[in-house]
Design a protein around this motif. Structure first.
Motif, PDB file in Angstrom:
ATOM      1  N   LEU A 176       0.825  -1.205   0.000  1.00 40.14           N
ATOM      2  CA  LEU A 176       0.000   0.000   0.000  1.00 40.14           C
ATOM      3  C   LEU A 176       0.864   1.262   0.000  1.00 40.14           C
ATOM      4  O   LEU A 176       0.553   2.245  -0.686  1.00 40.14           O
ATOM      5  CB  LEU A 176      -0.933  -0.005   1.212  1.00 40.14           C
ATOM      6  N   LEU A 177       1.952   1.231   0.766  1.00 41.81           N
ATOM      7  CA  LEU A 177       2.841   2.391   0.799  1.00 41.81           C
ATOM      8  C   LEU A 177       3.487   2.622  -0.565  1.00 41.81           C
ATOM      9  O   LEU A 177       3.668   3.770  -0.996  1.00 41.81           O
ATOM     10  CB  LEU A 177       3.918   2.186   1.870  1.00 41.81           C
ATOM     11  N   ARG A 257     -14.012   8.965  13.138  1.00 41.84           N
ATOM     12  CA  ARG A 257     -12.962   9.689  13.857  1.00 41.84           C
ATOM     13  C   ARG A 257     -12.500  10.937  13.103  1.00 41.84           C
ATOM     14  O   ARG A 257     -11.691  11.718  13.609  1.00 41.84           O
ATOM     15  CB  ARG A 257     -11.759   8.761  14.095  1.00 41.84           C
ATOM     16  N   MET A 258     -12.982  11.068  11.866  1.00 39.62           N
ATOM     17  CA  MET A 258     -12.656  12.236  11.037  1.00 39.62           C
ATOM     18  C   MET A 258     -11.149  12.336  10.784  1.00 39.62           C
ATOM     19  O   MET A 258     -10.583  13.435  10.714  1.00 39.62           O
ATOM     20  CB  MET A 258     -13.175  13.523  11.683  1.00 39.62           C
ATOM     21  N   VAL A 259     -10.498  11.172  10.669  1.00 43.64           N
ATOM     22  CA  VAL A 259      -9.078  11.164  10.333  1.00 43.64           C
ATOM     23  C   VAL A 259      -8.933  10.836   8.849  1.00 43.64           C
ATOM     24  O   VAL A 259      -9.785  10.180   8.250  1.00 43.64           O
ATOM     25  CB  VAL A 259      -8.304  10.131  11.172  1.00 43.64           C
ATOM     26  N   GLU A 260      -7.863  11.309   8.254  1.00 39.56           N
ATOM     27  CA  GLU A 260      -7.607  11.006   6.858  1.00 39.56           C
ATOM     28  C   GLU A 260      -7.168   9.551   6.737  1.00 39.56           C
ATOM     29  O   GLU A 260      -6.282   9.091   7.467  1.00 39.56           O
ATOM     30  CB  GLU A 260      -6.507  11.919   6.317  1.00 39.56           C
ATOM     31  N   VAL A 261      -7.787   8.821   5.838  1.00 43.62           N
ATOM     32  CA  VAL A 261      -7.418   7.428   5.594  1.00 43.62           C
ATOM     33  C   VAL A 261      -7.537   7.157   4.091  1.00 43.62           C
ATOM     34  O   VAL A 261      -8.530   7.512   3.466  1.00 43.62           O
ATOM     35  CB  VAL A 261      -8.306   6.452   6.410  1.00 43.62           C
ATOM     36  N   ASP A 262      -6.505   6.537   3.526  1.00 53.25           N
ATOM     37  CA  ASP A 262      -6.540   6.245   2.093  1.00 53.25           C
ATOM     38  C   ASP A 262      -6.455   4.750   1.785  1.00 53.25           C
ATOM     39  O   ASP A 262      -6.476   4.350   0.621  1.00 53.25           O
ATOM     40  CB  ASP A 262      -5.433   7.005   1.347  1.00 53.25           C
ATOM     41  N   SER A 263      -6.362   3.942   2.831  1.00 57.50           N
ATOM     42  CA  SER A 263      -6.300   2.495   2.640  1.00 57.50           C
ATOM     43  C   SER A 263      -6.566   1.795   3.963  1.00 57.50           C
ATOM     44  O   SER A 263      -6.398   2.382   5.037  1.00 57.50           O
ATOM     45  CB  SER A 263      -4.932   2.081   2.079  1.00 57.50           C
ATOM     46  N   VAL A 264      -6.967   0.513   3.875  1.00 56.99           N
ATOM     47  CA  VAL A 264      -7.292  -0.258   5.073  1.00 56.99           C
ATOM     48  C   VAL A 264      -6.771  -1.688   4.911  1.00 56.99           C
ATOM     49  O   VAL A 264      -6.971  -2.313   3.868  1.00 56.99           O
ATOM     50  CB  VAL A 264      -8.817  -0.302   5.328  1.00 56.99           C
ATOM     51  N   ILE A 265      -6.124  -2.184   5.955  1.00 57.37           N
ATOM     52  CA  ILE A 265      -5.751  -3.593   6.036  1.00 57.37           C
ATOM     53  C   ILE A 265      -6.718  -4.254   7.012  1.00 57.37           C
ATOM     54  O   ILE A 265      -6.833  -3.823   8.165  1.00 57.37           O
ATOM     55  CB  ILE A 265      -4.302  -3.770   6.520  1.00 57.37           C
ATOM     56  N   ALA A 266      -7.419  -5.285   6.571  1.00 54.36           N
ATOM     57  CA  ALA A 266      -8.460  -5.920   7.383  1.00 54.36           C
ATOM     58  C   ALA A 266      -7.941  -7.189   8.056  1.00 54.36           C
ATOM     59  O   ALA A 266      -6.950  -7.789   7.624  1.00 54.36           O
ATOM     60  CB  ALA A 266      -9.674  -6.246   6.519  1.00 54.36           C
ATOM     61  N   SER A 291      -8.139   2.128  -0.769  1.00 51.66           N
ATOM     62  CA  SER A 291      -7.795   0.759  -1.159  1.00 51.66           C
ATOM     63  C   SER A 291      -7.945  -0.159   0.040  1.00 51.66           C
ATOM     64  O   SER A 291      -7.773   0.260   1.197  1.00 51.66           O
ATOM     65  CB  SER A 291      -6.358   0.695  -1.691  1.00 51.66           C
ATOM     66  N   VAL A 292      -8.271  -1.430  -0.224  1.00 54.68           N
ATOM     67  CA  VAL A 292      -8.528  -2.391   0.855  1.00 54.68           C
ATOM     68  C   VAL A 292      -7.734  -3.671   0.603  1.00 54.68           C
ATOM     69  O   VAL A 292      -7.736  -4.210  -0.506  1.00 54.68           O
ATOM     70  CB  VAL A 292     -10.033  -2.723   0.960  1.00 54.68           C
ATOM     71  N   LEU A 344       1.456 -12.178  -1.141  1.00 50.35           N
ATOM     72  CA  LEU A 344       0.381 -11.220  -1.409  1.00 50.35           C
ATOM     73  C   LEU A 344      -0.202 -11.504  -2.789  1.00 50.35           C
ATOM     74  O   LEU A 344       0.520 -11.568  -3.783  1.00 50.35           O
ATOM     75  CB  LEU A 344       0.925  -9.792  -1.365  1.00 50.35           C
ATOM     76  N   THR A 345      -1.528 -11.706  -2.833  1.00 51.94           N
ATOM     77  CA  THR A 345      -2.230 -11.890  -4.106  1.00 51.94           C
ATOM     78  C   THR A 345      -2.941 -10.585  -4.445  1.00 51.94           C
ATOM     79  O   THR A 345      -3.839 -10.145  -3.716  1.00 51.94           O
ATOM     80  CB  THR A 345      -3.244 -13.039  -4.012  1.00 51.94           C
ATOM     81  N   ILE A 346      -2.537  -9.966  -5.543  1.00 53.35           N
ATOM     82  CA  ILE A 346      -3.033  -8.633  -5.888  1.00 53.35           C
ATOM     83  C   ILE A 346      -4.236  -8.735  -6.824  1.00 53.35           C
ATOM     84  O   ILE A 346      -4.186  -9.414  -7.854  1.00 53.35           O
ATOM     85  CB  ILE A 346      -1.919  -7.803  -6.556  1.00 53.35           C
ATOM     86  N   ARG A 347      -5.305  -8.025  -6.447  1.00 53.16           N
ATOM     87  CA  ARG A 347      -6.506  -7.963  -7.295  1.00 53.16           C
ATOM     88  C   ARG A 347      -6.932  -6.499  -7.428  1.00 53.16           C
ATOM     89  O   ARG A 347      -6.092  -5.599  -7.386  1.00 53.16           O
ATOM     90  CB  ARG A 347      -7.608  -8.854  -6.724  1.00 53.16           C
ATOM     91  N   ASN A 348      -8.230  -6.263  -7.560  1.00 51.28           N
ATOM     92  CA  ASN A 348      -8.717  -4.928  -7.953  1.00 51.28           C
ATOM     93  C   ASN A 348      -9.085  -3.990  -6.791  1.00 51.28           C
ATOM     94  O   ASN A 348      -9.518  -2.866  -7.044  1.00 51.28           O
ATOM     95  CB  ASN A 348      -9.927  -5.072  -8.870  1.00 51.28           C
ATOM     96  N   SER A 349      -8.955  -4.444  -5.552  1.00 50.75           N
ATOM     97  CA  SER A 349      -9.341  -3.581  -4.431  1.00 50.75           C
ATOM     98  C   SER A 349      -8.229  -2.617  -4.019  1.00 50.75           C
ATOM     99  O   SER A 349      -8.389  -1.848  -3.073  1.00 50.75           O
ATOM    100  CB  SER A 349      -9.735  -4.431  -3.217  1.00 50.75           C
ATOM    101  N   THR A 350      -7.100  -2.663  -4.732  1.00 49.91           N
ATOM    102  CA  THR A 350      -6.009  -1.744  -4.468  1.00 49.91           C
ATOM    103  C   THR A 350      -5.552  -1.079  -5.765  1.00 49.91           C
ATOM    104  O   THR A 350      -5.618  -1.701  -6.844  1.00 49.91           O
ATOM    105  CB  THR A 350      -4.800  -2.494  -3.843  1.00 49.91           C
TER     106      THR A 350
END
Length: 355
Positions: A176-177, A257-266, A291-292, A344-350
């Motif tokens: 993600l970075l 929380r009104m924080v800036e977020v551009d991606s999430v790891i679940a 991105s997720v 890591l298997t990359i698909r369309n959520s990122t």
């Protein structure tokens, strides 16, 4: 006889009016026994609430080729895949597996352990519920071979089969970075949380961290941030569960929380699907705006909309290798920990972050 006393096979024999050898043959199925004698034995077992000492039976060299397997939740795709891998491998070596579940609850885990202790299993594949409470002593299994699967550092004297969760958290974050996403949310999944967002770093550095897969992934997350010189922000951490609703609520909490977020790891793919569900309901585009990344790469990862980038920890191999480890113990061999690699298997959520 006091209620706390353990009933012996001799007491069963005396009650049934038979020899201890006959009772043993009935219980172990080692030799044919007349039907009327079997009835007497099983009646005595029921009346006296006799619980076979399976540990003692194993120490005497009697085996049944039956393995017990205890997992937190058979409905979770990760655990069902792990069970499938274990069953297939067990079949290859002429063993069968008895499956039991704790439904993610410590009290049910203790009951399941007690139930398995009264069966004729040769050993136990044990995936404990990770909670803040001390793990059960498993007194009924103290003489029985045990392999811990899916966790590390649960028992000092038992072999463990687990995936490299630190690497998994690192890979997800690092990717993600590299996509230019600097505000990476982390949904930390627990059956029962041992920490808060303020104490998670401290707990993740403790000796008990390996009992919680999420804490290992969190340490990988922190490592990737440090390498890229991204300041750690605890407001991007959410404590949650392991199902779709946990992801939906966790994503909502993060945005509230009104924080800036551009991606999430679940915490897993089900949680990731819940995150995508909430973001979609809010009109937030996945993956462009947020991105997720999921974890497990199970059957739902290729069918979410968009399809889910996920860390593959190969649960079938986990299950199979736990059977291999236990079979080695049953053969009298020394067994050390087994660590399964992740990818890591990359698909369309990122996607790449656009300014």
């Amino acid at each position: 006889m006091r209620k706390s006393d353990r009933v012996t096979i001799k007491q069963v024999a005396d009650y049934a009016g038979l020899s201890a050898a006959t009772v043993s043959r009935v219980l172990n199925g080692s030799r044919p026994v007349q039907e009327d004698l079997k009835i007497k034995v099983w009646d005595a077992v029921k009346k006296l609430n006799y619980k076979p000492n399976v540990g003692a039976r194993f120490m005497k060299g009697q085996t049944t080729n039956v393995i017990g397997m205890l997992v937190p939740d058979v409905s979770q795709p990760f655990f069902s895949a792990m069970i499938a891998g274990a069953i297939l491998k067990a079949g290859e070596i002429d063993h069968v597996i008895i499956i039991s579940t704790s439904d993610g609850k410590r009290e049910l885990e203790k009951a399941a352990i007690d139930s398995l202790s009264r069966t004729v299993v040769d050993g136990l594949i044990y995936c404990p519920v990770s909670t803040g409470d001390p793990l059960p002593q498993i007194e009924s299994f103290k003489e029985l071979p045990i392999v811990v699967v899916g966790r590390r550092n649960v028992f000092k004297s038992k072999p463990h089969v687990y995936t490299d969760n630190v690497k998994g958290g690192y890979l997800a974050t690092k990717y993600l970075l590299r996509l230019g996403r600097k505000r990476v949310g982390f949904l930390a999944g627990f059956w029962s949380s041992p920490c808060t967002i303020d104490t998670i770093g401290e707990v993740a550095s403790s000796e008990d961290a390996g009992k919680y897969t999420t804490l290992d992934r969190y340490m990988g997350y922190r490592r990737a941030l440090e390498e890229e010189k991204i300041e750690y922000d605890p407001s991007l951490i959410v404590i949650c569960g392991y199902d779709y609703e946990a992801g939906y609520i966790g994503a909502r909490e993060l945005l509230e929380r009104m924080v800036e977020v551009d991606s999430v790891i679940a915490a897993n793919d089900l949680v990731a699907a819940g995150v995508i569900g909430f973001l979609t309901d809010q009109g937030i585009n996945v993956p462009d705006q947020v991105s997720v990344v999921g974890y497990d790469n199970n059957l739902i990862a290729p069918i979410t909309i968009p399809t889910l980038t996920s860390v593959d920890q190969d649960p079938r191999t986990l299950g199979a290798e736990s059977v291999v480890a236990l079979s080695k113990i049953l053969s009298g061999k020394e067994v050390s920990d087994t660590i399964i690699d992740v990818k890591l298997t990359i698909r369309n959520s990122t996607s790449v972050m656009h300014k």
